[in-house]
Design a protein around this motif. Structure first.
Motif, mmCIF file in Angstrom:
data_model
loop_
_atom_site.group_PDB
_atom_site.id
_atom_site.type_symbol
_atom_site.label_atom_id
_atom_site.label_comp_id
_atom_site.label_asym_id
_atom_site.label_seq_id
_atom_site.Cartn_x
_atom_site.Cartn_y
_atom_site.Cartn_z
ATOM 1 N N TRP A 179 8.829 40.397 9.216
ATOM 2 C CA TRP A 179 7.510 41.033 9.185
ATOM 3 C C TRP A 179 7.128 41.670 10.523
ATOM 4 O O TRP A 179 6.291 42.570 10.560
ATOM 5 N N ARG A 180 7.760 41.238 11.614
ATOM 6 C CA ARG A 180 7.427 41.844 12.908
ATOM 7 C C ARG A 180 8.029 43.249 13.053
ATOM 8 O O ARG A 180 7.403 44.133 13.655
ATOM 9 N N VAL A 181 9.224 43.469 12.524
ATOM 10 C CA VAL A 181 9.855 44.795 12.627
ATOM 11 C C VAL A 181 9.024 45.878 11.922
ATOM 12 O O VAL A 181 8.770 46.942 12.502
ATOM 13 N N PRO A 182 8.599 45.666 10.657
ATOM 14 C CA PRO A 182 7.757 46.698 10.032
ATOM 15 C C PRO A 182 6.483 47.005 10.816
ATOM 16 O O PRO A 182 6.048 48.164 10.875
ATOM 17 N N LEU A 183 5.902 45.977 11.444
ATOM 18 C CA LEU A 183 4.697 46.204 12.233
ATOM 19 C C LEU A 183 5.002 46.984 13.511
ATOM 20 O O LEU A 183 4.189 47.804 13.958
ATOM 21 N N PHE A 184 6.179 46.764 14.101
ATOM 22 C CA PHE A 184 6.543 47.454 15.341
ATOM 23 C C PHE A 184 6.754 48.953 15.129
ATOM 24 O O PHE A 184 6.509 49.753 16.038
ATOM 25 N N ILE A 185 7.193 49.347 13.940
ATOM 26 C CA ILE A 185 7.434 50.766 13.662
ATOM 27 C C ILE A 185 6.154 51.582 13.870
ATOM 28 O O ILE A 185 6.202 52.768 14.222
ATOM 29 N N GLN A 186 4.988 50.962 13.687
ATOM 30 C CA GLN A 186 3.722 51.651 13.939
ATOM 31 C C GLN A 186 3.655 52.179 15.373
ATOM 32 O O GLN A 186 3.143 53.284 15.618
ATOM 33 N N CYS A 187 4.136 51.386 16.311
ATOM 34 C CA CYS A 187 4.097 51.783 17.721
ATOM 35 C C CYS A 187 4.964 53.006 17.966
ATOM 36 O O CYS A 187 4.581 53.922 18.711
ATOM 37 N N VAL A 188 6.127 53.042 17.347
ATOM 38 C CA VAL A 188 7.065 54.154 17.538
ATOM 39 C C VAL A 188 6.458 55.461 17.032
ATOM 40 O O VAL A 188 6.461 56.488 17.725
ATOM 41 N N ILE A 189 5.926 55.416 15.820
ATOM 42 C CA ILE A 189 5.362 56.630 15.221
ATOM 43 C C ILE A 189 4.133 57.086 16.001
ATOM 44 O O ILE A 189 3.928 58.286 16.223
ATOM 45 N N GLY A 190 3.316 56.146 16.437
ATOM 46 C CA GLY A 190 2.141 56.486 17.234
ATOM 47 C C GLY A 190 2.515 57.191 18.523
ATOM 48 O O GLY A 190 1.853 58.163 18.931
ATOM 49 N N ALA A 191 3.582 56.739 19.167
ATOM 50 C CA ALA A 191 4.033 57.365 20.413
ATOM 51 C C ALA A 191 4.521 58.791 20.164
ATOM 52 O O ALA A 191 4.248 59.705 20.958
ATOM 53 N N ILE A 192 5.226 58.998 19.062
ATOM 54 C CA ILE A 192 5.715 60.349 18.736
ATOM 55 C C ILE A 192 4.543 61.300 18.499
ATOM 56 O O ILE A 192 4.531 62.437 18.992
ATOM 57 N N LEU A 193 3.550 60.845 17.754
ATOM 58 C CA LEU A 193 2.394 61.688 17.471
ATOM 59 C C LEU A 193 1.609 61.993 18.744
ATOM 60 O O LEU A 193 1.158 63.134 18.947
ATOM 61 N N ALA A 194 1.435 61.009 19.605
ATOM 62 C CA ALA A 194 0.699 61.227 20.852
ATOM 63 C C ALA A 194 1.392 62.274 21.706
ATOM 64 O O ALA A 194 0.743 63.173 22.271
ATOM 65 N N ALA A 195 2.718 62.191 21.805
ATOM 66 C CA ALA A 195 3.467 63.175 22.592
ATOM 67 C C ALA A 195 3.373 64.563 21.969
ATOM 68 O O ALA A 195 3.177 65.566 22.663
#
Length: 528
Positions: A179-195
């Motif tokens: 369950w931690r891996v699916p939650l971590f993917i949020q951080c990755v996508i958020g960083a891509i959008l911010a950039a």
């Protein structure tokens, strides 16, 4: 020509630029689609339930729905933030905040930390869900605006489907990483959008509204192909500028109070579209699909698998609307979707009630049909409609209210669904089916068609130009003949015998004004 040179640096122009902006902005709605779906699979997992000491229905409901509290707060604030910092700056802020919330959820140490992380993510979601539809509507040509907004919603459902399938594959991990891996993917996508938001162009309408005319004109030129002498680009710039000047000269206030006094009907329609998007029952399925399938007889990982299959069909159902929204129009899609959804929800409750051997498969079929027709209708249109019908001067604030309505009802449905599933069981689904019928009635009587209408000409759709002109003419006549008694509205026009108009009257009084669907002739297919 796809690119031009600005100094030594190439830039996208024309449709490649438009589609690139739409695709990248869709990451914003991908994020909150992902966040809505990611909890549905992990809350039924054994490692998640063990880590949180087998949470009860109210605890689960709180962990899932508390995101909407944060989203509600910032969706209201997003109107002011979007006007001050622009659409692009608000997009960047939303992505960064969302990523921070995702990190807190990923490394949570217990129930309280998870709730805090969900609230923080919600703050980011509120900004993104408000500003992305505004940004999309303001850079889109009128005859493609509906299609581009629906493509954006497909990004939302792609995020939801991705999260459900990631939950399924991670369920095979025999540890808390499931369950931690699916939650971590949020951080990755958020960083891509911010950039990415740092290189997107700003909304030309916002730039012109804050007197950055040269920058606004450059963006319009780029969107029309890159030719500074393009007559269509010049005409669009002058139309937007004239609208801005007209609003300033009229002394029209930009406060929430001034907006409510002048555009009450439009605000209520925008808010009602988002309210019924939730009351029609989508988050009973989106947030709790595995629990719905478990109640119908699918257990454990099979319930998540059924939710994943449902998510794929849900995603595919959003594709036909890309074409239909600018050909059939908004009203036909909303009404047809509402009827089929009501039937599907009623059938879901019926099969759960009779509880026969065929119930598990029948419920899956009904839920898939429901999701498909929601994805084609009440999914995309409530995100398209509010920014369309609201004028530039109050668009950000008006859309912030409609989006806040979405998150308020989103929270209500998300919080009480686990409890209602236990207390009233199968009756939950016909209850939401009843709301689908109510939404059909509301659209039929009150929603004007906006297909093909330029944003700057939306006043004509609501008959405001005609009403203002009639009032001015009446005022002039009265001033010339002061002894003539003022006539009521009914004496100005023949009495209508139309029964539909009569049945519509009391609803129109609530929403402020008459239905004016026929006042504007939309742009024909293929016209620019």
């Amino acid at each position: 020509m796809a690119t031009l040179l600005s100094g030594s640096r190439p830039r996208l122009v024309g449709r490649p630029l438009l589609y690139s902006i739409s695709a990248f902005a869709s990451l914003g709605v991908f994020l909150f689609g992902y966040d809505q779906g990611v909890m549905s699979g992990i809350i039924t997992g054994p490692h998640f339930r063990k880590y949180f000491n087998s949470p009860g229905s109210l605890e689960v409901g709180t962990m899932v729905a508390v995101l909407e509290i944060g989203a509600f707060i910032t969706s209201i604030a997003a109107g002011q933030i979007g006007d001050i910092f622009g659409r692009r700056g608000t997009l960047f802020a939303g992505a960064v905040i969302f990523g921070i919330g995702g990190a807190v959820q990923t490394f949570t140490t217990g129930f309280s930390t998870m709730v805090v992380g969900r609230v923080i993510s919600g703050l980011g979601v509120g900004l993104l869900s408000t500003i992305v539809p505004i940004y999309q509507s303001e850079i889109s040509p009128p005859n493609h605006r509906g299609a581009l907004a629906c493509m954006e919603f497909t990004g939302n459902i792609f995020g939801y489907a991705s999260s459900v399938w990631l939950d399924y594959f991670c369920s095979f991990i025999d540890s808390d990483l499931s369950w931690r891996v699916p939650l971590f993917i949020q951080c990755v996508i958020g960083a891509i959008l911010a950039a990415g938001s740092l290189v997107l162009p700003e909304s030309p309408r916002w730039l012109i509204d804050v007197d950055r005319d040269e920058e606004g004109m450059r963006v319009i030129v780029d969107l029309h192909g890159g030719d500074p002498e393009d007559l269509v680009a010049k005409a669009e710039f002058h139309e937007i500028k004239e609208r801005v000047i007209s609003e300033r000269e009229s002394g029209e206030g930009r406060t929430y109070g001034a907006m409510w006094r002048r555009y009450q009907r439009r605000i209520l329609l925008a808010m009602s579209s988002q309210a019924f998007a939730q009351l029609n029952g989508i988050n009973v399925i989106s947030y709790y699909a595995p629990r719905v399938f478990e109640a119908a007889g699918w257990l454990g990982r099979d319930a998540i698998l059924m939710a994943g299959i449902n998510a794929i069909i849900y995603l595919l159902s959003t594709l036909p609307t890309w074409y239909l929204v600018d050909h059939w129009g908004r009203r036909s899609i909303l009404m047809s979707g509402a009827i089929i959804m009501a039937i599907a929800l009623g059938a879901t409750g019926w099969f759960m009630y009779i509880d026969i051997p065929a119930t598990p498969n029948a419920v899956v079929a009904c839920v898939i049909i429901y999701n498909a027709f929601f994805g084609y209708s009440w999914g995309p249109i409530p995100w398209l409609y509010p920014p369309e019908i609201l004028p530039l001067s109050v668009r950000a604030k008006g859309v912030s209210l409609s989006t806040a309505t979405n998150w308020a009802f989103n929270f209500l449905v998300g919080e009480i669904t686990p409890y209602l599933q236990e207390v009233i069981g199968w009756k939950l689904y016909p209850m939401h089916g009843f709301f689908c019928v109510c939404s059909f009635i509301l659209v039929y009587f009150l929603y004007p068609e906006t297909k093909g209408v330029p944003l700057e000409e939306m006043d004509r759709v609501f008959g405001e130009d005609e009403r203002e002109e009639a009032l001015e003419n009446e005022s002039e006549v009265t001033s010339l003949i002061p002894n003539t008694p003022r006539r009521g509205r009914q004496s100005l026009s023949p009495q209508r015998k139309d029964t539909t108009h009569q049945s519509r009257a009391w609803l129109n009084r609530v929403f402020g004004g008459v239905n004016s669907r026929a006042l504007y002739e939309p742009i024909a297919g293929g016209e620019e």
